[in-house]
Design a protein around this motif. Structure first.
Motif, mmCIF file in Angstrom:
data_model
loop_
_atom_site.group_PDB
_atom_site.id
_atom_site.type_symbol
_atom_site.label_atom_id
_atom_site.label_comp_id
_atom_site.label_asym_id
_atom_site.label_seq_id
_atom_site.Cartn_x
_atom_site.Cartn_y
_atom_site.Cartn_z
ATOM 1 N N GLU B 119 -69.268 90.591 -25.673
ATOM 2 C CA GLU B 119 -67.954 89.946 -25.705
ATOM 3 C C GLU B 119 -68.091 88.535 -25.136
ATOM 4 O O GLU B 119 -68.670 88.341 -24.076
ATOM 5 C CB GLU B 119 -66.937 90.752 -24.881
ATOM 6 C CG GLU B 119 -65.550 90.129 -24.952
ATOM 7 C CD GLU B 119 -64.422 91.112 -24.708
ATOM 8 O OE1 GLU B 119 -64.547 91.909 -23.767
ATOM 9 O OE2 GLU B 119 -63.421 91.073 -25.455
ATOM 10 N N LEU B 120 -67.560 87.555 -25.877
ATOM 11 C CA LEU B 120 -67.695 86.163 -25.456
ATOM 12 C C LEU B 120 -66.468 85.710 -24.665
ATOM 13 O O LEU B 120 -65.337 86.093 -24.975
ATOM 14 C CB LEU B 120 -67.901 85.261 -26.672
ATOM 15 C CG LEU B 120 -69.137 85.622 -27.511
ATOM 16 C CD1 LEU B 120 -69.258 84.688 -28.713
ATOM 17 C CD2 LEU B 120 -70.402 85.584 -26.674
ATOM 18 N N VAL B 121 -66.723 84.916 -23.633
ATOM 19 C CA VAL B 121 -65.669 84.468 -22.716
ATOM 20 C C VAL B 121 -65.888 82.980 -22.436
ATOM 21 O O VAL B 121 -67.018 82.564 -22.160
ATOM 22 C CB VAL B 121 -65.730 85.251 -21.376
ATOM 23 C CG1 VAL B 121 -64.515 84.932 -20.503
ATOM 24 C CG2 VAL B 121 -65.837 86.754 -21.607
ATOM 25 N N SER B 122 -64.832 82.219 -22.506
ATOM 26 C CA SER B 122 -64.946 80.782 -22.227
ATOM 27 C C SER B 122 -65.214 80.528 -20.747
ATOM 28 O O SER B 122 -64.996 81.404 -19.911
ATOM 29 C CB SER B 122 -63.641 80.082 -22.615
ATOM 30 O OG SER B 122 -62.590 80.546 -21.783
ATOM 31 N N VAL B 123 -65.681 79.317 -20.434
ATOM 32 C CA VAL B 123 -65.741 78.889 -19.038
ATOM 33 C C VAL B 123 -64.339 78.423 -18.648
ATOM 34 O O VAL B 123 -63.766 77.550 -19.309
ATOM 35 C CB VAL B 123 -66.759 77.746 -18.845
ATOM 36 C CG1 VAL B 123 -66.618 77.122 -17.450
ATOM 37 C CG2 VAL B 123 -68.181 78.264 -19.048
ATOM 38 N N GLY B 124 -63.784 79.041 -17.597
ATOM 39 C CA GLY B 124 -62.419 78.705 -17.186
ATOM 40 C C GLY B 124 -62.378 77.637 -16.114
ATOM 41 O O GLY B 124 -61.439 76.857 -16.030
ATOM 42 N N ALA B 125 -63.412 77.602 -15.279
ATOM 43 C CA ALA B 125 -63.463 76.629 -14.182
ATOM 44 C C ALA B 125 -64.917 76.386 -13.804
ATOM 45 O O ALA B 125 -65.799 77.200 -14.108
ATOM 46 C CB ALA B 125 -62.685 77.153 -12.975
ATOM 47 N N LYS B 126 -65.171 75.232 -13.200
ATOM 48 C CA LYS B 126 -66.522 74.920 -12.722
ATOM 49 C C LYS B 126 -66.543 74.779 -11.208
ATOM 50 O O LYS B 126 -67.561 74.392 -10.626
ATOM 51 C CB LYS B 126 -67.047 73.659 -13.399
ATOM 52 C CG LYS B 126 -67.329 73.862 -14.894
ATOM 53 C CD LYS B 126 -68.082 72.703 -15.509
ATOM 54 C CE LYS B 126 -69.463 72.553 -14.895
ATOM 55 N NZ LYS B 126 -70.220 71.434 -15.494
ATOM 56 N N LYS B 127 -65.435 75.097 -10.587
ATOM 57 C CA LYS B 127 -65.359 75.022 -9.129
ATOM 58 C C LYS B 127 -64.434 76.131 -8.651
ATOM 59 O O LYS B 127 -63.374 76.355 -9.235
ATOM 60 C CB LYS B 127 -64.799 73.652 -8.717
ATOM 61 C CG LYS B 127 -65.069 73.297 -7.272
ATOM 62 C CD LYS B 127 -64.693 71.846 -7.004
ATOM 63 C CE LYS B 127 -64.770 71.513 -5.537
ATOM 64 N NZ LYS B 127 -66.117 71.694 -4.959
ATOM 65 N N GLY B 128 -64.862 76.855 -7.613
ATOM 66 C CA GLY B 128 -64.036 77.904 -7.035
ATOM 67 C C GLY B 128 -64.199 77.886 -5.533
ATOM 68 O O GLY B 128 -64.939 77.064 -4.988
ATOM 69 N N ALA B 129 -63.522 78.827 -4.868
ATOM 70 C CA ALA B 129 -63.614 78.902 -3.415
ATOM 71 C C ALA B 129 -65.052 79.184 -2.976
ATOM 72 O O ALA B 129 -65.467 78.796 -1.881
ATOM 73 C CB ALA B 129 -62.690 79.996 -2.895
ATOM 74 N N SER B 130 -65.836 79.828 -3.849
ATOM 75 C CA SER B 130 -67.216 80.185 -3.493
ATOM 76 C C SER B 130 -68.216 79.086 -3.817
ATOM 77 O O SER B 130 -69.416 79.251 -3.589
ATOM 78 C CB SER B 130 -67.612 81.497 -4.185
ATOM 79 O OG SER B 130 -67.356 81.417 -5.578
#
Lengths: 211, 211
Positions: B119-130
């Motif tokens: 199943e393919l999923v887009s990149v939603g963000a390149k920065k997170g709390a981690s």
């Protein structure tokens, strides 16, 4: 299911039925025992018990079989994008226990008893047949959070957090004690989208949530 | 399991038992029917049938419930690391059906009937709390491979490949026909570590394989 395993199932089921349905015909002692079993089963269904197992000192046992739980998402924070020192290197395989997933599908909430596992995996390659990117390597660590309104009555969202990494950095501990509140909760509380869980990074949970 | 669901289970089980164990006491017709059911059950267990469902034209039905199958790994080949045109953008959530996973744990091989979902999923963000990295966004597509020694007798490894993306790029098709051999097999044959499956990127399969 073949005949042999059917027979095994039937035998188990009969034993359970004797316990649970014993209330109908049996004497008082059997009725009481039957009732306790019903209460335990209902409690388990309601998530009061859940799949987390604690010892007498309150240490959480390493969950079993979590790689066959429901996978919800795999963010990757590679060391090479974080000056060599990512907070959680590098892939995070995140799972929820199947019973709590089912409840989430129905209610859109994390039930009392929910267990979330975050297994860490190194980056094994940055190039594959499908292109440039990040490809998982080896397992490197495990963290678990458990929602329990009795044990963690004073923790934000009633979540307890546990790290299972041994000091040698290679094996997992059989049990872990709860982290102090300040270790995990503040970041989850501030940044996670729903009930201290980072659902913004877990498309499987977002898709499962009732509209 | 509460009393009501126990009773439902017992009722289902009784119906199955009448069919399967009918051979012991019933007349010849019942015996034959019972035997056919046993054969079907054994065939299903052995992976001859598996979970893949084909129509009369040989089109594969969109698998159901695959997000509760066994997750094996999630490589990410982001568009921004592939000149904006990754072959499979961007996260690939890869699953194997639970029965075939169980067999793989026992034999280290992909049984006849194995179904693998990507199943393919887009990149939603390149920065997170981690930290910095790649965080999953939304579901964008689905591809499936099925190992079947009868249907795909002439395909490498007996694997058939299916794409379920609708032309609008937004929805999934209810059925898909097998891709021509040259579309998928050559790359899998050349680059995948085991039986045309990219086990080098799937730590869960590597860990499950008997030593």
């Amino acid at each position: 299911m073949n005949r042999q395993s059917l027979q095994r199932h039937l035998s188990t089921l009969s034993a359970v039925l004797v316990l649970v349905l014993g209330t109908a015909a049996g004497p008082a002692a059997a009725a009481e025992k039957g009732m306790m079993d019903i209460i335990k089963e209902v409690a388990k269904e309601k998530g009061v018990l859940g799949v987390a197992s604690f010892d007498a000192q309150g240490n959480l046992a390493l969950p079993e079989g979590y790689r066959q739980w429901v996978f919800v998402g795999a963010p990757v924070t590679p060391n090479d994008m974080n000056d060599g020192k990512a907070a959680f290197p590098e892939f995070h395989h995140v799972y929820i226990d199947p019973g709590s997933f089912k409840q989430y599908q129905e209610t859109g909430k994390f039930r009392d008893g929910t267990v979330i596992v975050k297994e860490l995996v190194s980056v094994g390659a940055k190039k594959g047949a499908s292109g440039n990117g990040y490809f998982p390597g080896e397992f490197t660590g495990l963290a678990v959070s458990v929602k329990n309104s009795v044990r963690f009555a004073n923790e934000p969202g009633n979540w307890g957090y546990f790290g299972f990494d041994a000091e040698n950095g290679k094996s997992l501990l059989p049990t872990a004690k709860a982290q102090p509140t300040e270790a995990c909760s503040p970041c989850h509380l501030k940044n996670a989208a729903q009930d201290l869980i980072f659902t913004q990074h877990y498309p499987v949970l977002r898709a499962a949530k009732p509209k």
